[in-house]
Design a protein around this motif. Structure first.
Motif, PDB file in Angstrom:
ATOM      1  N   ILE A  97       3.343 -26.867   1.183  1.00 37.51           N
ATOM      2  CA  ILE A  97       2.015 -27.210   1.700  1.00 37.51           C
ATOM      3  C   ILE A  97       2.216 -28.196   2.847  1.00 37.51           C
ATOM      4  O   ILE A  97       2.854 -29.239   2.665  1.00 37.51           O
ATOM      5  CB  ILE A  97       1.153 -27.852   0.579  1.00 37.51           C
ATOM      6  CG1 ILE A  97       0.930 -26.845  -0.563  1.00 37.51           C
ATOM      7  CG2 ILE A  97      -0.184 -28.349   1.129  1.00 37.51           C
ATOM      8  CD1 ILE A  97       0.335 -27.464  -1.837  1.00 37.51           C
ATOM      9  N   THR A  98       1.697 -27.842   4.018  1.00 38.00           N
ATOM     10  CA  THR A  98       1.872 -28.752   5.162  1.00 38.00           C
ATOM     11  C   THR A  98       0.935 -29.957   5.012  1.00 38.00           C
ATOM     12  O   THR A  98      -0.009 -29.933   4.219  1.00 38.00           O
ATOM     13  CB  THR A  98       1.536 -28.036   6.492  1.00 38.00           C
ATOM     14  OG1 THR A  98       0.136 -27.705   6.474  1.00 38.00           O
ATOM     15  CG2 THR A  98       2.349 -26.767   6.690  1.00 38.00           C
ATOM     16  N   GLU A  99       1.189 -30.962   5.834  1.00 39.48           N
ATOM     17  CA  GLU A  99       0.355 -32.174   5.804  1.00 39.48           C
ATOM     18  C   GLU A  99      -1.096 -31.824   6.129  1.00 39.48           C
ATOM     19  O   GLU A  99      -2.035 -32.317   5.499  1.00 39.48           O
ATOM     20  CB  GLU A  99       0.904 -33.149   6.833  1.00 39.48           C
ATOM     21  CG  GLU A  99       0.836 -34.597   6.386  1.00 39.48           C
ATOM     22  CD  GLU A  99       1.550 -35.508   7.365  1.00 39.48           C
ATOM     23  OE1 GLU A  99       0.869 -36.342   7.956  1.00 39.48           O
ATOM     24  OE2 GLU A  99       2.777 -35.336   7.559  1.00 39.48           O
ATOM     25  N   GLU A 100      -1.266 -30.939   7.122  1.00 41.82           N
ATOM     26  CA  GLU A 100      -2.599 -30.499   7.547  1.00 41.82           C
ATOM     27  C   GLU A 100      -3.304 -29.753   6.403  1.00 41.82           C
ATOM     28  O   GLU A 100      -4.471 -30.016   6.100  1.00 41.82           O
ATOM     29  CB  GLU A 100      -2.411 -29.580   8.789  1.00 41.82           C
ATOM     30  CG  GLU A 100      -3.670 -28.936   9.331  1.00 41.82           C
ATOM     31  CD  GLU A 100      -4.631 -29.937   9.974  1.00 41.82           C
ATOM     32  OE1 GLU A 100      -4.258 -31.111  10.142  1.00 41.82           O
ATOM     33  OE2 GLU A 100      -5.783 -29.530  10.261  1.00 41.82           O
ATOM     34  N   GLU A 101      -2.574 -28.827   5.760  1.00 48.53           N
ATOM     35  CA  GLU A 101      -3.154 -28.070   4.632  1.00 48.53           C
ATOM     36  C   GLU A 101      -3.553 -28.997   3.484  1.00 48.53           C
ATOM     37  O   GLU A 101      -4.566 -28.782   2.822  1.00 48.53           O
ATOM     38  CB  GLU A 101      -2.155 -27.009   4.142  1.00 48.53           C
ATOM     39  CG  GLU A 101      -2.013 -25.821   5.083  1.00 48.53           C
ATOM     40  CD  GLU A 101      -0.757 -24.977   4.825  1.00 48.53           C
ATOM     41  OE1 GLU A 101      -0.677 -23.885   5.420  1.00 48.53           O
ATOM     42  OE2 GLU A 101       0.144 -25.401   4.055  1.00 48.53           O
ATOM     43  N   ALA A 102      -2.747 -30.043   3.265  1.00 47.88           N
ATOM     44  CA  ALA A 102      -3.042 -30.993   2.177  1.00 47.88           C
ATOM     45  C   ALA A 102      -4.341 -31.750   2.434  1.00 47.88           C
ATOM     46  O   ALA A 102      -4.948 -32.285   1.515  1.00 47.88           O
ATOM     47  CB  ALA A 102      -1.881 -31.966   2.011  1.00 47.88           C
ATOM     48  N   LYS A 103      -4.773 -31.770   3.711  1.00 46.38           N
ATOM     49  CA  LYS A 103      -6.047 -32.438   4.041  1.00 46.38           C
ATOM     50  C   LYS A 103      -7.198 -31.444   4.035  1.00 46.38           C
ATOM     51  O   LYS A 103      -8.279 -31.720   3.520  1.00 46.38           O
ATOM     52  CB  LYS A 103      -5.944 -33.063   5.444  1.00 46.38           C
ATOM     53  CG  LYS A 103      -5.201 -34.372   5.455  1.00 46.38           C
ATOM     54  CD  LYS A 103      -5.329 -35.032   6.823  1.00 46.38           C
ATOM     55  CE  LYS A 103      -4.175 -36.000   7.041  1.00 46.38           C
ATOM     56  NZ  LYS A 103      -3.631 -35.950   8.388  1.00 46.38           N
ATOM     57  N   VAL A 104      -6.949 -30.263   4.638  1.00 49.08           N
ATOM     58  CA  VAL A 104      -8.028 -29.291   4.842  1.00 49.08           C
ATOM     59  C   VAL A 104      -8.401 -28.543   3.552  1.00 49.08           C
ATOM     60  O   VAL A 104      -9.585 -28.375   3.242  1.00 49.08           O
ATOM     61  CB  VAL A 104      -7.608 -28.278   5.952  1.00 49.08           C
ATOM     62  CG1 VAL A 104      -8.601 -27.127   6.059  1.00 49.08           C
ATOM     63  CG2 VAL A 104      -7.465 -28.997   7.289  1.00 49.08           C
ATOM     64  N   LEU A 105      -7.382 -28.092   2.787  1.00 46.06           N
ATOM     65  CA  LEU A 105      -7.673 -27.246   1.608  1.00 46.06           C
ATOM     66  C   LEU A 105      -8.531 -27.950   0.545  1.00 46.06           C
ATOM     67  O   LEU A 105      -9.471 -27.347   0.028  1.00 46.06           O
ATOM     68  CB  LEU A 105      -6.373 -26.696   1.006  1.00 46.06           C
ATOM     69  CG  LEU A 105      -5.552 -25.775   1.926  1.00 46.06           C
ATOM     70  CD1 LEU A 105      -4.261 -25.349   1.225  1.00 46.06           C
ATOM     71  CD2 LEU A 105      -6.344 -24.560   2.356  1.00 46.06           C
ATOM     72  N   PRO A 106      -8.251 -29.227   0.220  1.00 41.72           N
ATOM     73  CA  PRO A 106      -9.136 -29.882  -0.763  1.00 41.72           C
ATOM     74  C   PRO A 106     -10.596 -29.927  -0.303  1.00 41.72           C
ATOM     75  O   PRO A 106     -11.512 -29.791  -1.111  1.00 41.72           O
ATOM     76  CB  PRO A 106      -8.543 -31.291  -0.890  1.00 41.72           C
ATOM     77  CG  PRO A 106      -7.099 -31.099  -0.578  1.00 41.72           C
ATOM     78  CD  PRO A 106      -7.084 -30.070   0.518  1.00 41.72           C
ATOM     79  N   GLU A 107     -10.804 -30.085   1.025  1.00 39.96           N
ATOM     80  CA  GLU A 107     -12.189 -30.117   1.530  1.00 39.96           C
ATOM     81  C   GLU A 107     -12.853 -28.748   1.387  1.00 39.96           C
ATOM     82  O   GLU A 107     -14.042 -28.652   1.080  1.00 39.96           O
ATOM     83  CB  GLU A 107     -12.221 -30.577   3.001  1.00 39.96           C
ATOM     84  CG  GLU A 107     -11.960 -32.063   3.161  1.00 39.96           C
ATOM     85  CD  GLU A 107     -12.725 -32.933   2.158  1.00 39.96           C
ATOM     86  OE1 GLU A 107     -13.964 -32.828   2.093  1.00 39.96           O
ATOM     87  OE2 GLU A 107     -12.082 -33.702   1.420  1.00 39.96           O
ATOM     88  N   ILE A 108     -12.071 -27.673   1.601  1.00 42.53           N
ATOM     89  CA  ILE A 108     -12.618 -26.313   1.427  1.00 42.53           C
ATOM     90  C   ILE A 108     -13.000 -26.122  -0.042  1.00 42.53           C
ATOM     91  O   ILE A 108     -14.071 -25.617  -0.358  1.00 42.53           O
ATOM     92  CB  ILE A 108     -11.594 -25.251   1.903  1.00 42.53           C
ATOM     93  CG1 ILE A 108     -11.447 -25.339   3.425  1.00 42.53           C
ATOM     94  CG2 ILE A 108     -12.017 -23.839   1.462  1.00 42.53           C
ATOM     95  CD1 ILE A 108     -10.387 -24.427   4.016  1.00 42.53           C
ATOM     96  N   ILE A 109     -12.127 -26.560  -0.953  1.00 43.29           N
ATOM     97  CA  ILE A 109     -12.429 -26.418  -2.386  1.00 43.29           C
ATOM     98  C   ILE A 109     -13.668 -27.242  -2.745  1.00 43.29           C
ATOM     99  O   ILE A 109     -14.580 -26.757  -3.427  1.00 43.29           O
ATOM    100  CB  ILE A 109     -11.208 -26.835  -3.249  1.00 43.29           C
ATOM    101  CG1 ILE A 109     -10.040 -25.882  -2.980  1.00 43.29           C
ATOM    102  CG2 ILE A 109     -11.571 -26.832  -4.740  1.00 43.29           C
ATOM    103  CD1 ILE A 109      -8.708 -26.343  -3.562  1.00 43.29           C
ATOM    104  N   ARG A 110     -13.729 -28.475  -2.244  1.00 37.74           N
ATOM    105  CA  ARG A 110     -14.884 -29.336  -2.570  1.00 37.74           C
ATOM    106  C   ARG A 110     -16.196 -28.769  -2.037  1.00 37.74           C
ATOM    107  O   ARG A 110     -17.227 -28.866  -2.707  1.00 37.74           O
ATOM    108  CB  ARG A 110     -14.679 -30.730  -1.959  1.00 37.74           C
ATOM    109  CG  ARG A 110     -13.629 -31.546  -2.670  1.00 37.74           C
ATOM    110  CD  ARG A 110     -13.592 -32.967  -2.119  1.00 37.74           C
ATOM    111  NE  ARG A 110     -12.565 -33.736  -2.789  1.00 37.74           N
ATOM    112  CZ  ARG A 110     -11.443 -34.160  -2.204  1.00 37.74           C
ATOM    113  NH1 ARG A 110     -11.203 -33.891  -0.947  1.00 37.74           N
ATOM    114  NH2 ARG A 110     -10.559 -34.855  -2.893  1.00 37.74           N
TER     115      ARG A 110
END
Ligand SMILES: [Fe+2]
Length: 175
Positions: A97-110
């Motif tokens: 998981i890239t640093e960017e994905e670690a920020k963006v994916l949780p927001e998509i889930i939320r």
């Protein structure tokens, strides 16, 4: 007649989905791809029968209360979640998981996934207004969907659109 208490069952599913989604957000934020993928697989297995039952039994039973337009909106939410699930599976299968994905994916889930169990649990506010026979029918259908146990992404590809077409349901596009 099935012995399942439909309202208790659906509420317990939603509580499990809540916990799994919070775990998933945690694993992704910590960039633990292996754990995140394991969690996603658990979610796929739990939500497959649940979504299927909602579309084949739970939502249609409530249509006389909340109407066709809202039912089609809920189908659109399911489409969006299936799409996000597929995207997540592809990303997590890469093994990192890239640093960017670690920020963006949780927001998509939320923002796009977590609100659904909250909204869906709220529908049980209307379930208590349905006749007893309707609840008994839903309990039988829930047992059937659980017994067949088709995971979410597989259901999305093989059954979802076929059943919708047979019933004349059209999802409101939200993706
Ligand atoms: Fe639900």
């Amino acid at each position: 007649m099935a012995g399942l208490d439909v309202i208790a069952e659906i509420k317990s599913d939603h509580a499990r989905v809540r916990d799994i989604l919070l775990d998933l957000i945690d694993a992704i934020s910590k960039r633990d791809a292996e754990r995140a993928l394991e969690i996603l697989i658990r979610l796929d297995k739990l939500t497959g029968p649940h979504f299927r039952w909602e579309e084949e039994s739970f939502y249609p039973a409530h249509e006389k209360i909340f109407g066709r337009q809202y039912l089609e909106y809920l189908l659109g939410v399911h489409d969006r979640i299936v799409k996000r699930g597929k995207e997540l599976a592809a990303i997590l299968s890469k093994g990192e998981i890239t640093e960017e994905e670690a920020k963006v994916l949780p927001e998509i889930i939320r923002n796009e996934v977590l609100p659904h169990p909250i909204e869906c649990d709220g529908i049980t506010l209307l379930t208590t207004k349905l006749p007893k026979e309707e609840l008994e029918k839903m309990a039988v259908e829930l047992e059937r969907c659980r017994k067949e146990g088709i995971p979410l992404l597989e259901w999305g590809e093989t059954i979802k659109d076929k059943v919708r077409a047979e019933r004349g349901f059209k999802a409101k596009t939200l993706c």
